[in-house]
Design a protein around this motif. Structure first.
Motif, PDB file in Angstrom:
ATOM      1  N   SER A  20       0.852  -1.191   0.000  1.00 14.06           N
ATOM      2  CA  SER A  20       0.000   0.000   0.000  1.00 14.06           C
ATOM      3  C   SER A  20       0.883   1.234   0.000  1.00 14.06           C
ATOM      4  CB  SER A  20      -0.896  -0.010   1.237  1.00 14.06           C
ATOM      5  OG  SER A  20      -0.119   0.207   2.409  1.00 14.06           O
ATOM      6  N   PRO A  21       0.345   2.414  -0.370  1.00 13.75           N
ATOM      7  CA  PRO A  21       1.155   3.644  -0.334  1.00 13.75           C
ATOM      8  C   PRO A  21       1.756   3.908   1.046  1.00 13.75           C
ATOM      9  CG  PRO A  21      -0.848   4.005  -1.580  1.00 13.75           C
ATOM     10  CD  PRO A  21      -0.976   2.643  -0.977  1.00 13.75           C
ATOM     11  N   ASP A  22       0.984   3.650   2.128  1.00 16.26           N
ATOM     12  CA  ASP A  22       1.521   3.855   3.476  1.00 16.26           C
ATOM     13  C   ASP A  22       2.681   2.908   3.759  1.00 16.26           C
ATOM     14  OD1 ASP A  22      -0.282   5.862   3.959  1.00 16.26           O
ATOM     15  OD2 ASP A  22      -1.670   4.609   5.126  1.00 16.26           O
ATOM     16  N   GLN A  23       2.535   1.640   3.333  1.00 18.59           N
ATOM     17  CA  GLN A  23       3.617   0.692   3.551  1.00 18.59           C
ATOM     18  C   GLN A  23       4.845   1.053   2.741  1.00 18.59           C
ATOM     19  OE1 GLN A  23       1.508  -2.866   2.458  1.00 18.59           O
ATOM     20  NE2 GLN A  23       1.248  -3.527   4.597  1.00 18.59           N
ATOM     21  N   ALA A  24       4.647   1.508   1.496  1.00 16.07           N
ATOM     22  CA  ALA A  24       5.770   1.879   0.643  1.00 16.07           C
ATOM     23  C   ALA A  24       6.520   3.075   1.223  1.00 16.07           C
ATOM     24  CB  ALA A  24       5.264   2.190  -0.765  1.00 16.07           C
ATOM     25  N   ALA A  25       5.777   4.090   1.685  1.00 17.68           N
ATOM     26  CA  ALA A  25       6.414   5.271   2.274  1.00 17.68           C
ATOM     27  C   ALA A  25       7.148   4.910   3.560  1.00 17.68           C
ATOM     28  CB  ALA A  25       5.364   6.345   2.542  1.00 17.68           C
ATOM     29  N   LEU A  26       6.528   4.065   4.380  1.00 17.75           N
ATOM     30  CA  LEU A  26       7.150   3.664   5.636  1.00 17.75           C
ATOM     31  C   LEU A  26       8.406   2.844   5.388  1.00 17.75           C
ATOM     32  CD1 LEU A  26       6.954   3.669   8.713  1.00 17.75           C
ATOM     33  CD2 LEU A  26       5.540   1.619   8.554  1.00 17.75           C
ATOM     34  N   TYR A  27       8.368   1.949   4.398  1.00 17.56           N
ATOM     35  CA  TYR A  27       9.544   1.133   4.102  1.00 17.56           C
ATOM     36  C   TYR A  27      10.687   2.004   3.594  1.00 17.56           C
ATOM     37  CZ  TYR A  27      12.513  -2.543   2.224  1.00 17.56           C
ATOM     38  OH  TYR A  27      13.576  -3.368   1.951  1.00 17.56           O
ATOM     39  N   THR A  28      10.375   3.031   2.782  1.00 21.87           N
ATOM     40  CA  THR A  28      11.407   3.949   2.307  1.00 21.87           C
ATOM     41  C   THR A  28      12.064   4.658   3.483  1.00 21.87           C
ATOM     42  OG1 THR A  28      10.179   4.280   0.258  1.00 21.87           O
ATOM     43  CG2 THR A  28      11.850   5.908   0.800  1.00 21.87           C
ATOM     44  N   ALA A  29      11.241   5.082   4.460  1.00 16.92           N
ATOM     45  CA  ALA A  29      11.793   5.716   5.661  1.00 16.92           C
ATOM     46  C   ALA A  29      12.646   4.730   6.455  1.00 16.92           C
ATOM     47  CB  ALA A  29      10.659   6.268   6.534  1.00 16.92           C
ATOM     48  N   MET A  30      12.186   3.487   6.550  1.00 25.27           N
ATOM     49  CA  MET A  30      12.938   2.462   7.259  1.00 25.27           C
ATOM     50  C   MET A  30      14.310   2.243   6.630  1.00 25.27           C
ATOM     51  SD  MET A  30      11.719   0.938  10.008  1.00 25.27           S
ATOM     52  CE  MET A  30      12.971  -0.302   9.874  1.00 25.27           C
ATOM     53  N   LEU A  31      14.363   2.266   5.280  1.00 27.37           N
ATOM     54  CA  LEU A  31      15.645   2.072   4.604  1.00 27.37           C
ATOM     55  C   LEU A  31      16.632   3.179   4.970  1.00 27.37           C
ATOM     56  CD1 LEU A  31      14.451   0.989   1.033  1.00 27.37           C
ATOM     57  CD2 LEU A  31      15.436  -0.468   2.809  1.00 27.37           C
ATOM     58  N   ARG A  32      16.118   4.427   5.105  1.00 30.73           N
ATOM     59  CA  ARG A  32      17.011   5.547   5.467  1.00 30.73           C
ATOM     60  C   ARG A  32      17.491   5.428   6.911  1.00 30.73           C
ATOM     61  NH1 ARG A  32      13.145   8.671   2.494  1.00 30.73           N
ATOM     62  NH2 ARG A  32      12.200   9.330   4.482  1.00 30.73           N
ATOM     63  N   LEU A  33      16.566   5.023   7.809  1.00 33.99           N
ATOM     64  CA  LEU A  33      16.922   4.922   9.223  1.00 33.99           C
ATOM     65  C   LEU A  33      17.645   3.615   9.545  1.00 33.99           C
ATOM     66  CD1 LEU A  33      13.585   6.230  10.745  1.00 33.99           C
ATOM     67  CD2 LEU A  33      15.757   7.465  10.633  1.00 33.99           C
ATOM     68  N   HIS A  34      17.363   2.592   8.728  1.00 34.94           N
ATOM     69  CA  HIS A  34      17.931   1.260   8.887  1.00 34.94           C
ATOM     70  C   HIS A  34      17.417   0.560  10.146  1.00 34.94           C
ATOM     71  CE1 HIS A  34      20.557  -2.093   8.187  1.00 34.94           C
ATOM     72  NE2 HIS A  34      21.115  -1.965   9.375  1.00 34.94           N
ATOM     73  N   LEU A  38       9.384   2.486  17.182  1.00 32.44           N
ATOM     74  CA  LEU A  38       8.092   2.925  16.659  1.00 32.44           C
ATOM     75  C   LEU A  38       7.963   4.439  16.739  1.00 32.44           C
ATOM     76  CD1 LEU A  38       5.235   2.348  15.625  1.00 32.44           C
ATOM     77  CD2 LEU A  38       4.525   1.969  17.996  1.00 32.44           C
ATOM     78  N   THR A  39       8.420   5.016  17.836  1.00 30.26           N
ATOM     79  CA  THR A  39       8.327   6.479  18.009  1.00 30.26           C
ATOM     80  C   THR A  39       9.162   7.199  16.959  1.00 30.26           C
ATOM     81  OG1 THR A  39       7.997   6.205  20.400  1.00 30.26           O
ATOM     82  CG2 THR A  39       8.707   8.383  19.629  1.00 30.26           C
ATOM     83  N   GLU A  40      10.375   6.686  16.715  1.00 30.69           N
ATOM     84  CA  GLU A  40      11.245   7.326  15.720  1.00 30.69           C
ATOM     85  C   GLU A  40      10.643   7.237  14.319  1.00 30.69           C
ATOM     86  OE1 GLU A  40      15.562   6.488  17.911  1.00 30.69           O
ATOM     87  OE2 GLU A  40      14.722   5.038  16.488  1.00 30.69           O
ATOM     88  N   LEU A  41      10.035   6.128  14.009  1.00 26.82           N
ATOM     89  CA  LEU A  41       9.415   5.987  12.693  1.00 26.82           C
ATOM     90  C   LEU A  41       8.213   6.898  12.553  1.00 26.82           C
ATOM     91  CD1 LEU A  41       9.620   2.132  12.117  1.00 26.82           C
ATOM     92  CD2 LEU A  41      10.584   3.907  10.649  1.00 26.82           C
ATOM     93  N   ALA A  42       7.405   6.994  13.601  1.00 25.08           N
ATOM     94  CA  ALA A  42       6.239   7.877  13.555  1.00 25.08           C
ATOM     95  C   ALA A  42       6.662   9.317  13.316  1.00 25.08           C
ATOM     96  CB  ALA A  42       5.440   7.743  14.848  1.00 25.08           C
ATOM     97  N   GLU A  43       7.745   9.730  13.960  1.00 29.47           N
ATOM     98  CA  GLU A  43       8.246  11.093  13.745  1.00 29.47           C
ATOM     99  C   GLU A  43       8.773  11.263  12.330  1.00 29.47           C
ATOM    100  OE1 GLU A  43      11.164  11.681  16.718  1.00 29.47           O
ATOM    101  OE2 GLU A  43       9.724  11.919  18.375  1.00 29.47           O
ATOM    102  N   ALA A  44       9.439  10.214  11.797  1.00 26.03           N
ATOM    103  CA  ALA A  44      10.043  10.329  10.462  1.00 26.03           C
ATOM    104  C   ALA A  44       8.996  10.487   9.372  1.00 26.03           C
ATOM    105  CB  ALA A  44      10.907   9.100  10.175  1.00 26.03           C
ATOM    106  N   VAL A  45       7.834   9.853   9.516  1.00 28.35           N
ATOM    107  CA  VAL A  45       6.798   9.928   8.485  1.00 28.35           C
ATOM    108  C   VAL A  45       5.665  10.867   8.889  1.00 28.35           C
ATOM    109  CG1 VAL A  45       7.311   7.627   7.584  1.00 28.35           C
ATOM    110  CG2 VAL A  45       5.617   7.886   9.412  1.00 28.35           C
ATOM    111  N   ASP A  46       5.795  11.456  10.080  1.00 28.27           N
ATOM    112  CA  ASP A  46       4.805  12.414  10.567  1.00 28.27           C
ATOM    113  C   ASP A  46       3.403  11.814  10.572  1.00 28.27           C
ATOM    114  OD1 ASP A  46       3.931  14.811  11.610  1.00 28.27           O
ATOM    115  OD2 ASP A  46       3.609  15.747   9.636  1.00 28.27           O
ATOM    116  N   ARG A  47       3.310  10.638  11.206  1.00 26.03           N
ATOM    117  CA  ARG A  47       2.032   9.943  11.319  1.00 26.03           C
ATOM    118  C   ARG A  47       1.848   9.484  12.760  1.00 26.03           C
ATOM    119  NH1 ARG A  47       0.080   7.595   6.655  1.00 26.03           N
ATOM    120  NH2 ARG A  47      -1.773   7.130   7.926  1.00 26.03           N
ATOM    121  N   PRO A  48       0.591   9.299  13.192  1.00 26.59           N
ATOM    122  CA  PRO A  48       0.369   8.764  14.538  1.00 26.59           C
ATOM    123  C   PRO A  48       0.989   7.380  14.680  1.00 26.59           C
ATOM    124  CG  PRO A  48      -1.648   9.696  13.656  1.00 26.59           C
ATOM    125  CD  PRO A  48      -0.679   9.660  12.522  1.00 26.59           C
TER     126      PRO A  48
END
Length: 334
Positions: A20-34, A38-48
């Motif tokens: 899904s678009p949310d999963q694709a965007a989140l995975y892209t952020a995960m690749l950058r953060l490695h 959960l808190t760090e990812l939420a901040e990175a994508v600006d989502r609850p």
């Protein structure tokens, strides 16, 4: 010229593979953060955090992200894409098999539809044939329309078999050798009892035809493919007595019934030509040799000799060795 890449465009391949678009965007952020919580990812994508957790669970199930206690670790994109592609290919293969099965079922169901339609419309295609030439050549002509054509045929008398062998078997042997015709025949035992006729059968068998003999065959008939059957002018009466007058019936229900009858005859019939191993032990036993003597003559063990006797008895439908010897002699195996 701007060299900045749009992150959304990098996610497009994942979206095409089922993310899904949310999963694709989140995975892209995960690749950058490695590695991230959960808190760090939420901040990175600006989502609850709740929304991010749902998307993360999906990525974990897909094998794109590993979870280690409170942290999430991105898997290498090559491994992730490889797994997604493999799953997509498996799904496509299953769908292709399902389509093939549906198409095959459609062909089978069409026969039922045609049979029902012909019944209600009053059409039942019957084509009269007259003479041996027209009969035997018509079979080859029909086979040429849809090779390889599977033919099953019953021949109940010597005259019909002899006429076929004299004038047409060469054409049929060539058709079988060329893969145009795939014949199986059940013939009356007395129709192939003469050496000359057995030689013809041997040539036919060498070309790929299946041949078996039965004491009594109820009538002449044949079924070609799933759409054509041949019936005599009078059931149970030899073709020569009606000057080879017969009928071609183009109806799946008639073909199916005759095929079922043929398979019953085929199961009860014995091969015209025995396996070499079975024939050897029968011939040596007919000369009065014991099992030990047969084993020495053939250079095999006594156990092997007895196994070959069992094989011969099975082929002949015999209940004892004596019965097997009688049947073998009657069928010209000795």
């Amino acid at each position: 010229m701007s060299t900045t890449r749009n992150p959304a465009s990098q996610a497009d391949p994942f979206e095409s593979l089922g993310l899904s678009p949310d999963q694709a965007a989140l995975y892209t952020a995960m690749l950058r953060l490695h590695r991230a919580t959960l808190t760090e990812l939420a901040e990175a994508v600006d989502r609850p955090a709740e929304d991010v957790l749902d998307a993360l669970d999906g990525l974990v199930r897909l094998g794109a992200v590993n979870r280690r206690r409170e942290e999430f670790l991105a898997r290498h994109p090559v491994a992730t894409i490889g797994r997604l592609v493999a799953e997509r290919l498996d799904r496509m293969a299953r769908e292709t098999r399902q389509i093939d099965e549906v198409l095959a079922a459609a062909g089978r169901l069409t026969h039922h539809y045609d049979a029902g339609h012909d019944w209600h419309s009053g059409r039942f295609s019957v084509e009269p044939l007259s003479g041996a030439d027209e009969l035997w050549e018509s079979v080859i002509g029909l086979a040429l329309q849809a090779p390889p054509a599977e033919l099953v045929m019953a021949v109940p008398d010597r005259r019909t078999m002899a006429r076929f062998a004299d004038g047409f078997v060469g054409q049929w042997i060539q058709a079988a050798a060329d893969g145009i015709l795939r014949p199986r025949m059940v013939v009356a035992l007395d129709a192939v009892s003469e050496p000359a006729m057995r030689q013809v059968c041997a040539r036919f068998s060498a070309a790929g035809a299946g041949l078996r003999a039965l004491d009594t065959v109820p009538s002449w008939f044949f079924a070609l493919g799933e759409g054509t059957a041949g019936l005599p002018a009078e059931w149970g009466v030899p073709l020569p007595e009606h000057s080879y007058n017969c009928y071609l019936v183009h109806a799946p229900v008639a073909v199916g019934a005759l095929r079922a009858l043929f398979e019953e005859l085929w199961a009860r019939a014995a091969p015209i030509f025995p396996r070499n191993n079975a024939q050897q032990v029968l011939r040596l036993a007919a000369r009065g040799l014991s099992d030990d003597a047969i084993a020495r003559h053939l250079g095999v063990s006594v156990r092997t000799v007895r196994a070959r006797f069992a094989e011969a008895m099975s082929e002949l439908g015999a209940q004892s060795r004596f019965h097997a010897g009688v049947e073998a002699a009657r069928r010209g195996w000795l």
